[in-house]
Structure formats: C-alpha cells, structure tokens
Design an enzyme around this catalytic site. Structure first.
Site, PDB file in Angstrom:
ATOM      1  N   GLY A  81       0.837  -1.194   0.000  1.00 50.01           N
ATOM      2  CA  GLY A  81       0.000   0.000   0.000  1.00 50.01           C
ATOM      3  C   GLY A  81       0.871   1.242   0.000  1.00 50.01           C
ATOM      4  CD  GLN A  97       3.469   5.702   2.989  1.00 52.71           C
ATOM      5  OE1 GLN A  97       2.499   5.214   2.416  1.00 52.71           O
ATOM      6  NE2 GLN A  97       4.448   4.961   3.474  1.00 52.71           N
ATOM      7  CB  CYS A 122       5.441   1.900   7.603  1.00 54.67           C
ATOM      8  SG  CYS A 122       4.969   3.438   6.788  1.00 54.67           S
ATOM      9  CG  LEU A 123       6.693   0.910   1.517  1.00 56.58           C
ATOM     10  CD1 LEU A 123       6.005   1.257   0.200  1.00 56.58           C
ATOM     11  CD2 LEU A 123       7.827  -0.091   1.285  1.00 56.58           C
ATOM     12  CG  HIS A 173      -0.390   1.129   7.499  1.00 55.79           C
ATOM     13  ND1 HIS A 173       0.593   0.622   8.331  1.00 55.79           N
ATOM     14  CD2 HIS A 173       0.265   1.927   6.613  1.00 55.79           C
ATOM     15  CE1 HIS A 173       1.768   1.117   7.957  1.00 55.79           C
ATOM     16  NE2 HIS A 173       1.600   1.911   6.919  1.00 55.79           N
ATOM     17  CD  GLU A 174      -1.240   2.419   3.003  1.00 57.93           C
ATOM     18  OE1 GLU A 174      -0.703   3.532   3.129  1.00 57.93           O
ATOM     19  OE2 GLU A 174      -0.589   1.358   2.991  1.00 57.93           O
ATOM     20  CG  HIS A 225       0.569   6.682   5.930  1.00 57.89           C
ATOM     21  ND1 HIS A 225       1.720   7.106   6.564  1.00 57.89           N
ATOM     22  CD2 HIS A 225       0.789   5.373   5.621  1.00 57.89           C
ATOM     23  CE1 HIS A 225       2.585   6.102   6.629  1.00 57.89           C
ATOM     24  NE2 HIS A 225       2.047   5.035   6.067  1.00 57.89           N
TER      25      HIS A 225
HETATM   26  O1  GNR Z   1       4.068  -2.668   2.494  1.00 54.07           O
HETATM   27  C1  GNR Z   1       3.426  -2.536   3.543  1.00 54.07           C
HETATM   28  N1  GNR Z   1       3.122  -3.631   4.264  1.00 54.07           N
HETATM   29  C2  GNR Z   1       2.270  -3.616   5.352  1.00 54.07           C
HETATM   30  C3  GNR Z   1       2.240  -4.741   6.162  1.00 54.07           C
HETATM   31  C4  GNR Z   1       1.386  -4.789   7.241  1.00 54.07           C
HETATM   32  C5  GNR Z   1       0.565  -3.737   7.505  1.00 54.07           C
HETATM   33  C6  GNR Z   1       0.576  -2.608   6.726  1.00 54.07           C
HETATM   34  C7  GNR Z   1       1.425  -2.543   5.645  1.00 54.07           C
HETATM   35  S1  GNR Z   1       1.421  -1.135   4.635  1.00 54.07           S
HETATM   36  C8  GNR Z   1       3.051  -1.202   4.006  1.00 54.07           C
HETATM   37  C9  GNR Z   1       3.259  -0.124   2.961  1.00 54.07           C
HETATM   38  C10 GNR Z   1       3.095   1.240   3.588  1.00 54.07           C
HETATM   39  O2  GNR Z   1       3.923   1.763   4.274  1.00 54.07           O
HETATM   40  N2  GNR Z   1       1.963   1.851   3.390  1.00 54.07           N
HETATM   41  O3  GNR Z   1       1.738   3.035   3.964  1.00 54.07           O
HETATM   42 NI    NI Z   2       2.923   3.113   5.757  1.00 57.38          NI
END
Ligand code: GNR
Ligand code: NI
Length: 167
Positions: free
Chosen positions: A46, A51, A91-92, A133-134, A137
């Site tokens: 995601g 980001q 998270c990236l 999660h997104e 953000h």
């Molecule tokens: O790549 C991602 N893997 C992930 C794994 C578990 C819960 C959430 C994520 S999101 C993350 C990519 C990211 O940072 N999205 O904002």
């Molecule tokens: Ni993230």
C-alpha cells in the site's frame, strides 16, 4: 510514469493532514499511476499520497501475491468496523521496523475510484489492516504512533542514526 521519493520517518511532513480531492482529473490519475509504480518498485502492499509528500486523500493498495489487483481509494471513509485484531505491520516510511498494532478486524470502506465512481468494499485480513494503515497516513499518523512513547523514541533514534550514516 515515475517513481516518487518516499518520505522517511521522522520527517515532519508525514504528519501533515491530507485534503479531500475536489476534482478527479488527469493530474489525479497521473498521481495514482506514479504512486502505483512507486509502491510496486518498493515491494509494498500500500501507499498513501502523504508518503510521497502529496497531501491529498489518495491511496493505492495491492495485497495480491502477483501484484495484479491494484485498488485506488480517493476520499475514503470507514463506515463500519468489526472486531479487533493484533497484526504485525511495517511501513515503507519506517523501513526495517515491524511491530504489532491493534486495529479493527474488518471494515467497510466507501471511496471514489480513479474515475470518480463511488464504491463500497467489505475488507478483512491484510486488506483491512492496510486500509486502516493508509487512512492513518492521510491523517498524518504513522503506525509507530500506536506504540508506547518508549518504543517510538527508540525507533526515532534508530532511524535518525541510520539516516546519518547513509547521508
Ligand atoms: O508494504 C506494507 N506492508 C504492510 C504490512 C502490514 C501492515 C501494513 C502494511 S502497509 C506497508 C506499505 C506502507 O507503508 N503503506 O503506507
Ligand atoms: Ni505506511
């Protein structure tokens, strides 16, 4: 298409709230295409526009094993939450850090797609985790903010040190 730079925690720009998209146009679709390319290149499931330092309510997600199920969420709203689940997240923007976070086990989300058409989706499992999660953000919230202050301080110190060494 272009690969965009992903902001790295603790960058203060990760805490800016995203504005609603008022008009979905070619510039929006270009952003979506660039975000998808960036997400796939980084091997993420995601990516939120926050980001890549674009503070608009745009998310791309693909939780399929073969990267063939791109989903786009513009101006998303969660209209139902069910249960709670503890799942490990990464998270990236916080590379190399994996921690358990408690979120709703299943959600129903309504959003606009890249053509401006409204859809409603029932999600569970990794997709539900990723949507939440997104959406965090877009509010300017990074997943580590669900952890204790002690853990947040340790993660901040570790990433700052790593960024100093890389610079
Ligand atoms: O790549 C991602 N893997 C992930 C794994 C578990 C819960 C959430 C994520 S999101 C993350 C990519 C990211 O940072 N999205 O904002
Ligand atoms: Ni993230």
């Amino acid at each position: 298409m272009a690969i965009l730079e992903i902001l790295q925690y603790p960058d203060p720009r990760l805490h800016l709230p995203a504005a609603r998209v008022e008009k979905i146009d070619d510039a929006t679709r270009q952003l979506v295409a660039d975000m998808a390319e960036t997400m796939y290149a980084a091997e993420g499931v995601g990516l939120a526009a926050t980001q890549v330092n674009v503070h608009q309510q745009v998310i791309v997600i693909d939780v399929s094993p073969d990267q063939t199920d791109l989903r786009v969420f513009i101006n998303p709203e969660i209209i139902r939450r069910e249960g709670l689940a503890l799942n490990q997240e990464g998270c990236l923007s916080v590379p190399g850090i994996y921690e358990n976070v408690e979120r709703a086990d299943a959600v129903t989300v309504t959003a606009l797609d890249a053509n401006g058409a409204r859809f409603t989706l029932n999600a569970s499992g990794l997709l539900a985790t990723c949507i939440q999660h997104e959406m965090d953000h877009l509010l300017g919230k990074v997943f580590v903010e669900h952890l204790s202050e002690l853990k947040q301080n340790r993660i901040r110190a570790k990433l700052k040190k790593r960024q100093r060494k890389a610079a």
